[in-house]
Structure formats: structure tokens, C-alpha cells
Design a protein around this motif. Sequence first.
Motif, PDB file in Angstrom:
ATOM      1  N   ARG A 196      34.828  27.701 -65.921  1.00 42.38           N
ATOM      2  CA  ARG A 196      33.438  27.579 -65.462  1.00 42.38           C
ATOM      3  C   ARG A 196      32.846  26.225 -65.845  1.00 42.38           C
ATOM      4  N   CYS A 197      33.332  25.667 -66.952  1.00 47.73           N
ATOM      5  CA  CYS A 197      32.814  24.352 -67.386  1.00 47.73           C
ATOM      6  C   CYS A 197      33.314  23.245 -66.475  1.00 47.73           C
ATOM      7  N   PHE A 198      34.600  23.312 -66.113  1.00 43.22           N
ATOM      8  CA  PHE A 198      35.197  22.270 -65.271  1.00 43.22           C
ATOM      9  C   PHE A 198      35.548  22.881 -63.930  1.00 43.22           C
ATOM     10  N   ASN A 199      34.572  23.012 -63.055  1.00 41.79           N
ATOM     11  CA  ASN A 199      34.824  23.635 -61.762  1.00 41.79           C
ATOM     12  C   ASN A 199      34.794  22.642 -60.615  1.00 41.79           C
ATOM     13  N   GLU A 200      34.652  21.334 -60.875  1.00 41.32           N
ATOM     14  CA  GLU A 200      34.606  20.347 -59.797  1.00 41.32           C
ATOM     15  C   GLU A 200      36.018  20.121 -59.260  1.00 41.32           C
ATOM     16  N   LYS A 201      36.157  20.189 -57.932  1.00 39.26           N
ATOM     17  CA  LYS A 201      37.468  19.994 -57.324  1.00 39.26           C
ATOM     18  C   LYS A 201      37.991  18.588 -57.575  1.00 39.26           C
ATOM     19  N   SER A 202      37.091  17.582 -57.530  1.00 41.58           N
ATOM     20  CA  SER A 202      37.527  16.207 -57.714  1.00 41.58           C
ATOM     21  C   SER A 202      38.131  15.990 -59.089  1.00 41.58           C
ATOM     22  N   LEU A 203      37.558  16.622 -60.135  1.00 43.17           N
ATOM     23  CA  LEU A 203      38.051  16.454 -61.490  1.00 43.17           C
ATOM     24  C   LEU A 203      39.327  17.252 -61.701  1.00 43.17           C
ATOM     25  N   ARG A 204      39.328  18.496 -61.240  1.00 42.42           N
ATOM     26  CA  ARG A 204      40.460  19.373 -61.489  1.00 42.42           C
ATOM     27  C   ARG A 204      41.683  18.955 -60.687  1.00 42.42           C
ATOM     28  N   GLY A 205      41.497  18.251 -59.577  1.00 48.24           N
ATOM     29  CA  GLY A 205      42.633  17.841 -58.776  1.00 48.24           C
ATOM     30  C   GLY A 205      43.268  16.550 -59.248  1.00 48.24           C
ATOM     31  N   LYS A 206      42.527  15.717 -59.984  1.00 52.51           N
ATOM     32  CA  LYS A 206      43.024  14.399 -60.353  1.00 52.51           C
ATOM     33  C   LYS A 206      43.655  14.352 -61.734  1.00 52.51           C
ATOM     34  N   PHE A 207      43.347  15.317 -62.605  1.00 49.76           N
ATOM     35  CA  PHE A 207      43.817  15.260 -63.980  1.00 49.76           C
ATOM     36  C   PHE A 207      44.393  16.599 -64.422  1.00 49.76           C
TER      37      PHE A 207
END
Length: 621
Positions: A196-207
Motif C-alpha cells: 500500500r505504501c509503494f503502489n505507483e506503477k512507475s516505481l514498482r516497475g523500474k526497481f
Amino acid sequence: MKRSKPNRIKISRETAFATVLGVFIAIIIFTLWLLARNSENNRIRAMTIVTTEQMKSRLESWVNARISVIQHLGGKWYFEYRDKPEKFAIDVKKFIDLYPGFRAINWVDENFIIRRIVPVKGNEAALNKNLLRHPSPGFAAAIQKAALTKKLTRTPAAELLQGGVGFATYFPIYNSENKLVGFINGVFMIDNLVNRCFNEKSLRGKFCFFIYEHDGRLIYSHPPDAEKIEDKFREEISLSIADKNWKLVVSPSTSILNPGYYRANFVILFWGFLFAFITGYILQFALKSRRNIKKSETRFQAFMTHLPAGVFIKNRDGYFTFANQFLINNFGADRWLNKPPESLKNDSFAAPFLYKSTSADGFETIEEEITLPDKGGTEHIYHVMQFPIQLDETTSITGGIVWDVTQRSIAEMELQHSIKEKELLLKEIHHRVKNNLQVIMSLLYLQAERLTDSKTAEIFQLNRNRIRSMALVHERLYKSKNFARIDFREYIKTILHELVSSYSQTTQIIPHVQADEIYVEIDRGISLGLLLNEIVTNALKHAFQNQNKGNLYVTAILDDEENNVTLSIRDDGVGLPDNIDVNKTDSLGFSLIHTLIDQIQGTLKIKREQGTEFLITFAID
């Protein structure tokens, strides 16, 4: 006896020069490749460092905000919740909704036994359990430490009593006599909390990122089967979570490495060496170019001979210097070659191609369609294009292409005629559908006039308004040039004006419309019109009771980035009663609203502040 001289390998100047030049170019390209690779590595490393710091700040603030909730509840327990378990449960539920990530918030008594759990569902296994007997020693140690230090403590990550891997926090509560009376216990599932804290697709897809407990155990990884990609880009940082620390490890995924890193390492190097090889090859075999040019001229002549279109060239004085076989066969163009333009003005075949010869100042490309008979007397439509060919700074000649477009012109005329027929047919269909709906409305009106029951008459009026909203779609379609979409902004204004006018009330209702330029398909337009009709009608009937004046606001905002529309319908009336749950009511109007929301694949949110506001979000093509 004569000795034979050893055979020496002879290398021509062209071959030696080509070899040296190719090696030199290869060295330059290899150097550029090294610079590009280093630049890409620095970029990825900087992105990883910045992302790691951002993730640390976000995760710490996210978790500590929820720990603050535990401390807040603990500070209010003795004076507000001790004898009011229902109030405790209500307030805890509000905090859980406001701060997502909790598995549960518990009340633990002074004997370390869990007495109250919110929410109970899914957490029954932990009720009335003694935390000193927890299967994981860390839980008992943490609650004992909290009792001794009188400070909030956190357990290591372990298997929870409710199931799943997580951790807990304990906040001790003391009475005015400094006697321990219990604990507020927050329980967290690690996967749920971090996701829930890290739910951004851009962040979760790059790292890819990993979280380790203070004792070195891996307690979270994203993606779940993630492996460390590049150790040289890996970043580690410590996270302060209550009285213990976590370690966050971040590594870039292939979505970052592929576009930049691998491209710089392989593609540039490959193309660079290929360029060096081709350069050397061209220099080494330069002598072959003359033979290739001769072959090219032969192929060009064959192509011009069999091309089913005319090609001609005129010099700067207007003399025809070349005409291909198509022009010779159809117009006798062999008679035009190298003759003054003045002598060809009376030639009906040559005259259309004489004008606009190229001069030193040049001219732009000219295209037109002409009608000429062929040698047999049959008229054909030809498309003629004349264009300048610049030979040098001061000299240019004229090139021309002629092709027969008779069949295409006939087909275009037939197609335009067919399109006009279909447009008239579509307009007639929409007009007739609108008229038929208008007849149905009139029948409902006549029937309603004979009714004495006001409730039944009101139902007839509601159905007339619904049919009118559908008829408006067809009315706008047959009046517009676009038969597939309608102007949603004008559609809103028309529906709102007619609905406000149709209800004769003592209250003065002022409509306000603010909408972007939006076009929707016919099916979606009908659903949206019915949706507007239901919500606005409900507001006109119930929102402004016992009021002299009211306002009705409708806004439609287009989000180009998300490719969706947010439709807001708001009034400043009395608002929906608190005891009405729009998701469970048996009202036909609300049932129809939910059905229409599903049809447009949208979402509905209702606000009850200063009146009532319906927020509808739906995607648009």
C-alpha cells in the motif's frame, strides 16, 4: 643456379588507405562507446540513489504515522475508552480506514492477554491469547520491554497469531497511580503494509527492492521472486521503525537497464564497427562503381520502357529531352523531342505539358488533372505532376509524371455519391427514432393527464424525462455532421435546462454547467443522459424542500493524461439523510443509477457535505 625471389604480397594504395581509415574509425567509435557506457552507468546509479532515499523517507513516514495512531489511542484509553468498548471500536475502525495497512488494533490487559480486537473478522484466532506464550519469542520480549521501559516497542517480523507474516507494536498504558493497566497493540501484515505504501506503477516497475529485519532476515521483496540484477547499482539504507531498524536494499530492474545500459553497450558498438567496415568496403571497391552505374542505367531504361505511366524531362528552355514508352505509345511523344516549344503549341497532345518550364529562379511542384483522348479517340483522365530538378545552384530542369486516373476518378465519384446516400439515410433513421420516442412521450403525457393519483402521474413524468434524454441523443445526431459521437457539453446543458423547466416548483433553481469539450459514443451518451436524468430529477424533487432558492451544479472535466472524464452533479440542498445507504436501498432510481454506472464501466462516489454531490468517473476513447 639462380635463386627464385620470394613472392611478396602486394597491397594497393586503395586497400591500405581503406584499412587504416577503418581502424581509425573503429578506435573513435570504441572511445565513444566507452563514454556512453560510463554516462549510462552514472545515470542509473544516480536514479537508484535518489529512489532509495525517496523510498526510505516514504516508508518511514508511512509506518511512523500508523505508530502515532497507536500512541494516540493509548493516550486516550484510560479516560475515554476504558469503560466504552463500543466507542473504542468505532474510533479504531475510523483510524484503520484513514490509515490503511493495519491488520488489527487490539486492547491487551495488564496480564498480557488480548481482550479486544478491531476488526474481529479474520482475527478471531488471536482473541484471549496470552502474548507471553506467543510462538515467536520476540513478541513476548517486546511486550515485556514495553512494560518495563514505559515506551512503545516493536516485535521482529514473524508468524502472526491470525496467520501471515507481520509484526506488532505495543504501547503501555498506566493509570494516575503509575500502575500498568494494559497495552494498545497494533498488528501489521508486512506485504499489505509495504504494497500500500509503494503502489505507483512507475516505481514498482523500474526497481526491485528488498527489506531485511534487524537480524538479517529477508521479510519482503518486490517482485516476490526478484533477484539482484546488478550489484554495482545496488543501494542499501537503514530504516528507523519504532525501537528497531530495517534495512532497505534497492536495485534497478531490466526495464531501466535495457533501454539505456544495454543499448549503449551493444547497439552503438555494433553499428559503429559496421559503419567502419562499410566505409572500408566502399573505399576498397570504389572502382566497381562505374560498372554498377552502367548496369543501373540499363535497369532504368528497362523500367521506363515498361512503366505503366508517363515520364518526361524538359530542359530549362522548355525542350523535351526525354519521354518514356508510355508517352510515345499514347501521345506520339517521340515527335516532341528536341523541338522548340513554340512549334508544339498546336499539337493537342503536347500542349498541356508545355507550360511552366523551369527557369533559373525555379518553381514549385504543380499537379492537375486533364482530360485527353488517346490515339483511338477514347477520352481518359490523367493526373499530371511537373516538378523542378535542381542540377546545380543556377541550373534546374523540369521533370514530369503522367498517369491514368480514369478508373480512380470514376470510383471516387461513385464513393462520394454512396457516402451522401448513407449520410441521408443515417439522418433519416435518427430523425425517425427521435420522432418515435417523441410519440411515446406524448402518449405518456396524455395518459398521465387522465390519472388522478399523483404518485402514478409522477412515475409517468419520470419515464417521460428518461425517454426525452434518449431522444435528445438522436436529435443531436441527425442535426450534426458526426453520426457516431455527440457533444456531451451541449447535451448536459439541454437536459439540465429541460429538467429544471419541467418541474414547476415554488423554489427558484439556478442551474450551473461547466464542462470541457467532450464527445461520447451514442450508446454511452444514452446511458449518461439517463444517469443525469435520474440524479438531477432526484435533486429537484427532494434537495430543495422548504427552501426559496437553490443551486444545481454540473461539471464534466476531461483528464487527457488518464484518458477519463469526471462528472460531478452537486446541489446545495438539504442533502441525503444519513440513514439512506445508496448501495442497499430498494429505490428504482438508485438501482437504475448503479446499473447505468456499470454500463459505462464507471465508478460512483457520493459526498454529503453542504448538500449532495455525485462524482462519476468513466474512461473515454
